[in-house]
Design a protein around this motif. Structure first.
Motif, PDB file in Angstrom:
ATOM      1  N   GLY A   1      -4.130   3.804   2.705  1.00  0.00           N
ATOM      2  CA  GLY A   1      -2.737   3.387   2.667  1.00  0.00           C
ATOM      3  C   GLY A   1      -2.332   2.732   3.965  1.00  0.00           C
ATOM      4  O   GLY A   1      -3.163   2.359   4.796  1.00  0.00           O
ATOM      5  N   MET A   2      -1.022   2.578   4.137  1.00  0.00           N
ATOM      6  CA  MET A   2      -0.463   2.038   5.372  1.00  0.00           C
ATOM      7  C   MET A   2       0.315   3.153   6.060  1.00  0.00           C
ATOM      8  O   MET A   2       0.619   4.196   5.483  1.00  0.00           O
ATOM      9  N   ALA A   3       0.691   2.915   7.323  1.00  0.00           N
ATOM     10  CA  ALA A   3       1.512   3.880   8.054  1.00  0.00           C
ATOM     11  C   ALA A   3       2.339   3.141   9.091  1.00  0.00           C
ATOM     12  O   ALA A   3       2.015   2.025   9.485  1.00  0.00           O
ATOM     13  N   ILE A   4       3.422   3.780   9.519  1.00  0.00           N
ATOM     14  CA  ILE A   4       4.247   3.257  10.600  1.00  0.00           C
ATOM     15  C   ILE A   4       4.146   4.265  11.736  1.00  0.00           C
ATOM     16  O   ILE A   4       4.572   5.413  11.608  1.00  0.00           O
ATOM     17  N   MET A   5       3.539   3.820  12.845  1.00  0.00           N
ATOM     18  CA  MET A   5       3.150   4.760  13.882  1.00  0.00           C
ATOM     19  C   MET A   5       3.572   4.273  15.267  1.00  0.00           C
ATOM     20  O   MET A   5       3.614   3.062  15.512  1.00  0.00           O
ATOM     21  N   PRO A   6       3.840   5.195  16.192  1.00  0.00           N
ATOM     22  CA  PRO A   6       4.169   4.801  17.565  1.00  0.00           C
ATOM     23  C   PRO A   6       2.924   4.369  18.320  1.00  0.00           C
ATOM     24  O   PRO A   6       1.793   4.736  17.970  1.00  0.00           O
TER      25      PRO A   6
ATOM     26  N   TRP B   1      16.422   3.938  10.683  1.00  0.00           N
ATOM     27  CA  TRP B   1      15.861   2.588  10.565  1.00  0.00           C
ATOM     28  C   TRP B   1      15.037   2.490   9.294  1.00  0.00           C
ATOM     29  O   TRP B   1      15.128   1.500   8.557  1.00  0.00           O
ATOM     30  N   TRP B   2      14.231   3.512   9.031  1.00  0.00           N
ATOM     31  CA  TRP B   2      13.402   3.520   7.827  1.00  0.00           C
ATOM     32  C   TRP B   2      14.263   3.380   6.577  1.00  0.00           C
ATOM     33  O   TRP B   2      13.909   2.662   5.647  1.00  0.00           O
ATOM     34  N   ALA B   3      15.370   4.106   6.551  1.00  0.00           N
ATOM     35  CA  ALA B   3      16.212   4.112   5.361  1.00  0.00           C
ATOM     36  C   ALA B   3      16.777   2.731   5.059  1.00  0.00           C
ATOM     37  O   ALA B   3      17.125   2.431   3.903  1.00  0.00           O
ATOM     38  N   GLU B   4      16.861   1.885   6.069  1.00  0.00           N
ATOM     39  CA  GLU B   4      17.405   0.540   5.889  1.00  0.00           C
ATOM     40  C   GLU B   4      16.340  -0.463   5.434  1.00  0.00           C
ATOM     41  O   GLU B   4      16.676  -1.610   5.123  1.00  0.00           O
ATOM     42  N   GLN B   5      15.078  -0.056   5.406  1.00  0.00           N
ATOM     43  CA  GLN B   5      13.989  -0.969   5.039  1.00  0.00           C
ATOM     44  C   GLN B   5      13.623  -0.768   3.571  1.00  0.00           C
ATOM     45  O   GLN B   5      12.994   0.241   3.209  1.00  0.00           O
ATOM     46  N   ASP B   6      13.998  -1.710   2.722  1.00  0.00           N
ATOM     47  CA  ASP B   6      13.763  -1.514   1.289  1.00  0.00           C
ATOM     48  C   ASP B   6      12.293  -1.665   0.904  1.00  0.00           C
ATOM     49  O   ASP B   6      11.918  -1.342  -0.227  1.00  0.00           O
ATOM     50  N   TRP B   7      11.461  -2.137   1.830  1.00  0.00           N
ATOM     51  CA  TRP B   7      10.044  -2.299   1.510  1.00  0.00           C
ATOM     52  C   TRP B   7       9.217  -1.041   1.793  1.00  0.00           C
ATOM     53  O   TRP B   7       8.047  -0.974   1.410  1.00  0.00           O
ATOM     54  N   ILE B   8       9.819  -0.046   2.456  1.00  0.00           N
ATOM     55  CA  ILE B   8       9.078   1.169   2.792  1.00  0.00           C
ATOM     56  C   ILE B   8       9.265   2.195   1.676  1.00  0.00           C
ATOM     57  O   ILE B   8      10.386   2.668   1.447  1.00  0.00           O
ATOM     58  N   PRO B   9       8.193   2.575   0.982  1.00  0.00           N
ATOM     59  CA  PRO B   9       8.321   3.569  -0.091  1.00  0.00           C
ATOM     60  C   PRO B   9       8.354   4.987   0.483  1.00  0.00           C
ATOM     61  O   PRO B   9       8.121   5.200   1.672  1.00  0.00           O
ATOM     62  N   ALA B  10       8.646   5.940  -0.362  1.00  0.00           N
ATOM     63  CA  ALA B  10       8.521   7.336   0.042  1.00  0.00           C
ATOM     64  C   ALA B  10       7.048   7.629   0.308  1.00  0.00           C
ATOM     65  O   ALA B  10       6.155   7.036  -0.311  1.00  0.00           O
ATOM     66  N   ALA B  11       6.782   8.503   1.243  1.00  0.00           N
ATOM     67  CA  ALA B  11       5.401   8.814   1.606  1.00  0.00           C
ATOM     68  C   ALA B  11       4.658   9.427   0.423  1.00  0.00           C
ATOM     69  O   ALA B  11       5.148  10.373  -0.205  1.00  0.00           O
ATOM     70  N   THR B  12       3.505   8.874   0.122  1.00  0.00           N
ATOM     71  CA  THR B  12       2.657   9.421  -0.931  1.00  0.00           C
ATOM     72  C   THR B  12       1.887  10.631  -0.422  1.00  0.00           C
ATOM     73  O   THR B  12       1.631  11.585  -1.152  1.00  0.00           O
ATOM     74  N   VAL B  13       1.511  10.593   0.863  1.00  0.00           N
ATOM     75  CA  VAL B  13       0.727  11.668   1.468  1.00  0.00           C
ATOM     76  C   VAL B  13       1.397  12.099   2.764  1.00  0.00           C
ATOM     77  O   VAL B  13       1.797  11.256   3.579  1.00  0.00           O
TER      78      VAL B  13
ATOM     79  N   LEU C   1       0.827  -1.214   0.000  1.00  0.00           N
ATOM     80  CA  LEU C   1       0.000   0.000   0.000  1.00  0.00           C
ATOM     81  C   LEU C   1       0.860   1.262   0.000  1.00  0.00           C
ATOM     82  O   LEU C   1       2.024   1.243   0.410  1.00  0.00           O
ATOM     83  N   PRO C   2       0.299   2.384  -0.438  1.00  0.00           N
ATOM     84  CA  PRO C   2       1.018   3.658  -0.336  1.00  0.00           C
ATOM     85  C   PRO C   2       1.267   4.006   1.135  1.00  0.00           C
ATOM     86  O   PRO C   2       0.519   3.592   2.020  1.00  0.00           O
ATOM     87  N   LEU C   3       2.322   4.752   1.376  1.00  0.00           N
ATOM     88  CA  LEU C   3       2.676   5.153   2.734  1.00  0.00           C
ATOM     89  C   LEU C   3       2.088   6.530   3.052  1.00  0.00           C
ATOM     90  O   LEU C   3       2.241   7.468   2.275  1.00  0.00           O
ATOM     91  N   VAL C   4       1.431   6.617   4.210  1.00  0.00           N
ATOM     92  CA  VAL C   4       0.915   7.885   4.723  1.00  0.00           C
ATOM     93  C   VAL C   4       1.759   8.265   5.932  1.00  0.00           C
ATOM     94  O   VAL C   4       2.024   7.437   6.805  1.00  0.00           O
TER      95      VAL C   4
ATOM     96  N   MET D   1      -6.967   8.126   7.531  1.00  0.00           N
ATOM     97  CA  MET D   1      -6.741   7.731   6.137  1.00  0.00           C
ATOM     98  C   MET D   1      -6.499   6.225   6.028  1.00  0.00           C
ATOM     99  O   MET D   1      -7.009   5.571   5.118  1.00  0.00           O
ATOM    100  N   VAL D   2      -5.729   5.686   6.956  1.00  0.00           N
ATOM    101  CA  VAL D   2      -5.479   4.243   6.941  1.00  0.00           C
ATOM    102  C   VAL D   2      -6.780   3.485   7.177  1.00  0.00           C
ATOM    103  O   VAL D   2      -7.067   2.487   6.514  1.00  0.00           O
ATOM    104  N   SER D   3      -7.577   3.973   8.108  1.00  0.00           N
ATOM    105  CA  SER D   3      -8.852   3.332   8.416  1.00  0.00           C
ATOM    106  C   SER D   3      -9.777   3.310   7.199  1.00  0.00           C
ATOM    107  O   SER D   3     -10.568   2.381   7.020  1.00  0.00           O
ATOM    108  N   SER D   4      -9.651   4.329   6.355  1.00  0.00           N
ATOM    109  CA  SER D   4     -10.490   4.409   5.155  1.00  0.00           C
ATOM    110  C   SER D   4      -9.931   3.594   3.997  1.00  0.00           C
ATOM    111  O   SER D   4     -10.497   3.609   2.897  1.00  0.00           O
TER     112      SER D   4
END
Length: 309
Positions: free
Chosen positions: A238-243, A209-221, A193-196, A232-235
């Motif tokens: 896209g996906m997100a990485i959140m605390p 850490w993010w920079a080392e993960q080749d599966w994480i794209p640049a944020a679309t939004v 999914l696109p990254l939010v 937005m994720v709930s709708s």
């Protein structure tokens, strides 16, 4: 000493820095503009530094002026604390009471999920304290900057790994929270999914850490805050990485996936000034926050049940 600044002069400095103009400070303080200008010139002479650059655009604080205004607010706050704590002093310090405002700066998820139970306990034990909570984005100086500038008595801040507490302040870590992948429930390939994302999300440590993960794209939004990201994720956007704090009370339309033992974390803590750390109101809030830290530690084990591997 003849060069000491009076409280009235301190109020003028703080008002001019806040309003960015002599006329605005005059209105805020109920003074004439000439009286404000005279007060600033007198303060500059006593301090021995130019505090404001005068121009058509108003009064711009110099580095000396910004620092002087910050200290002015902190001194004025201590004068307020002096009066409040003297009125509430008891023969046994454990019985001291205090009445008045307690100014708190917090980022959004802390204000929503961390502060309310602590403030509920605080005001039950100290009904004279009136909490004033202001949302501050954790960008630039963030909540710690509000404390250093004298605009807040205590800040709930994200505390970096290289500098646990900003210089000139005191504080402590309240909780260490991990990041997780959040995505629409039931999606067969959430990592596709696109990254939010939102600007104040991650520290430099997390970005590494993010920079080392080749599966994480640049944020679309890029959203305004974590609440907008979660919506937005709930709708299904896209996906997100959140605390974890941002995921408190997340709707069941999203799924939270653990990122494993190498997942990034962030520290959330409190910061205050050395002089305010000993006041009744700030001490009381710190006690409640530390008690909440123990409570949240046990709660975290329960919340892990929502996470999938």
């Amino acid at each position: 000493m003849p060069n000491d600044l009076a409280p009235r002069e301190l109020r003028v400095l703080a008002a001019v820095e806040q309003e960015r103009s002599f006329s605005g400070a005059a209105v805020a303080l109920g003074m004439t503009q000439s009286a404000v200008s005279h007060s600033v010139r007198s303060s500059e002479a006593k301090i021995g530094a130019v505090l404001f650059e005068r121009g058509r655009s108003g009064a711009t604080p110099t580095p000396a002026g910004a620092r002087a205004a910050a200290y002015a607010r902190r001194v004025l706050r201590m004068l307020d604390a002096l009066a409040a704590e003297a009125r509430g002093a008891a023969p046994d310090p454990a019985g001291d009471t205090v009445a008045g405002p307690l100014r708190i700066a917090a980022f959004r998820s802390a204000a929503l999920h961390l502060l309310p139970p602590a403030l509920e306990r605080l005001t039950a034990r100290h009904p004279g304290i009136t909490p004033q909570v202001r949302l501050v984005r954790e960008l630039g100086a963030g909540t710690a900057g509000e404390v250093a500038a004298g605009r807040a008595d205590l800040g709930i801040a994200t505390i970096g790994t290289s500098s646990p507490v900003p210089p000139g302040l005191v504080g402590d870590v309240l909780l260490e929270e991990g990041y997780a992948l959040v995505h629409p429930s039931g999606h067969p390939a959430p990592r596709s999914l696109p990254l939010v994302d939102w600007m104040e999300n991650c520290s430099s440590y997390t970005r590494e850490w993010w920079a080392e993960q080749d599966w994480i794209p640049a944020a679309t939004v890029q959203a305004e805050d974590d609440g907008a990201v979660l919506s937005m994720v709930s709708s299904g956007f896209g996906m997100a990485i959140m605390p974890e704090l941002s995921l408190t009370g997340a709707p069941h339309t999203v799924e939270i996936t653990d990122l494993g033992v190498e997942r990034p974390t962030r520290s959330v803590g409190y910061v205050t000034t050395p002089e305010l750390a000993g006041t009744v109101a700030v001490r009381a809030l710190i006690r409640e926050l530390r008690a909440l830290r123990r409570w949240r530690g046990s709660e975290a084990a329960v919340s892990d049940s929502r996470k999938s591997e």
